[in-house]
Design a protein around this motif. Sequence first.
Motif, PDB file in Angstrom:
ATOM      1  N   GLY A  74      -5.823  49.318 -34.363  1.00 28.54           N
ATOM      2  CA  GLY A  74      -4.419  49.389 -34.689  1.00 28.54           C
ATOM      3  C   GLY A  74      -4.005  48.752 -35.993  1.00 28.54           C
ATOM      4  N   SER A 171       1.392  42.307 -33.451  1.00 35.20           N
ATOM      5  CA  SER A 171       1.188  42.324 -32.014  1.00 35.20           C
ATOM      6  C   SER A 171       0.946  43.745 -31.541  1.00 35.20           C
ATOM      7  CB  SER A 171       2.407  41.734 -31.288  1.00 35.20           C
ATOM      8  OG  SER A 171       2.120  41.505 -29.918  1.00 35.20           O
ATOM      9  N   ASP A 172       0.069  43.859 -30.567  1.00 33.11           N
ATOM     10  CA  ASP A 172      -0.249  45.146 -29.954  1.00 33.11           C
ATOM     11  C   ASP A 172       0.906  45.517 -29.031  1.00 33.11           C
ATOM     12  OD1 ASP A 172      -1.189  47.217 -28.352  1.00 33.11           O
ATOM     13  OD2 ASP A 172      -3.234  46.438 -28.289  1.00 33.11           O
ATOM     14  N   ARG A 272       0.873  51.883 -32.576  1.00 30.96           N
ATOM     15  CA  ARG A 272       0.257  50.908 -31.678  1.00 30.96           C
ATOM     16  C   ARG A 272       0.738  49.474 -31.878  1.00 30.96           C
ATOM     17  NH1 ARG A 272      -4.145  53.131 -29.114  1.00 30.96           N
ATOM     18  NH2 ARG A 272      -4.770  55.185 -29.869  1.00 30.96           N
ATOM     19  N   TRP A 273       0.992  49.077 -33.117  1.00 32.48           N
ATOM     20  CA  TRP A 273       1.269  47.681 -33.410  1.00 32.48           C
ATOM     21  C   TRP A 273       2.607  47.512 -34.110  1.00 32.48           C
ATOM     22  CZ3 TRP A 273      -2.261  43.266 -33.153  1.00 32.48           C
ATOM     23  CH2 TRP A 273      -3.429  43.553 -32.436  1.00 32.48           C
TER      24      TRP A 273
END
Length: 310
Positions: A74, A171-172, A272-273
């Motif tokens: 990501g 952050s994911d 994703r992130w």
Amino acid sequence: MPESKGRASGLVDLPRELEADLIEMGRTFADWNVEGTFLAHSTIEHYRAGLDSAPLFHGFRETLLSTLGGAAGGYAVVRLRGIAQALGIDDRFLRLATAVLAEVATPFQPFRRWPLWKEIGTNLDANPGLSTGTGYNAFHMDLVNATQPPDYTTLLCVRPDPLGGGASILSDARAAVSHLPTSSRSLLADAAYRYGSFFNLSDVGDEYRPFPVLDGRPADAGFVRFTAKMLTESDIDAAHAQAARELADQMVAGQVSFTLQRGDLLIVNQHRWVHGREPLGDGQHTIAPEERRLLLQLFLRNRKYVPVAG
């Protein structure tokens, strides 16, 4: 090396032989052309021909793509420091960085008033929470209120904060969602969220207002449409605001942080992130404006995208 906290980092180093080849290419690549807001196909082909001539570039490209994609991927920090030292961060360096990014997706600039690479400097008079401010820039995705946000956002460090602050935080977002109860995820799927204005933009679709945080689409197509600023700068009912706060808490709990250095290129897969920034160091007024933290930003669009009127 960037200071890294949290999970395993997405650092991508260049083999010395490849770095030497890219330095030579950076001295010879032609200026880029754009077609509308996108890097021209002829420029991409020109750059690719040069990159493919480097024996180790294919392996580097595969590593980069796998770091950005897949269930565990990501984001990536491509360390181009040696190239920045050899070339300086000038037009030659930017042509090379653009060539590398074009192997991930197509570079473009949705903000019509800016060039392909947009400066993000340090403005002591700006709202501290803005990208150009000096304070905490909370987790967000870029152009959250567009129906087709950029697939990737990238940040190139020209100058880190001389006072040692301004660590990048990531952050994911999908991992954070997975830790929420079903009731909160259900609220986040409602089109109940608003943030920001929408004008003078190209190739990001239409304004999305209100929007859901969770759109229910697969990770390679959908987004976790989140910006912490919507909690303080928009009128959201209590239940939906609480669900978004729970998500924000999970993002903070799972965050990664590192301090970009000169020549580091951060690439974030927005599907994703999410990303943000820790506060800059105290005493920014003591630093000359031309010595304060400076980043350059460029956006990427996946190849399958069909341009639409913005």
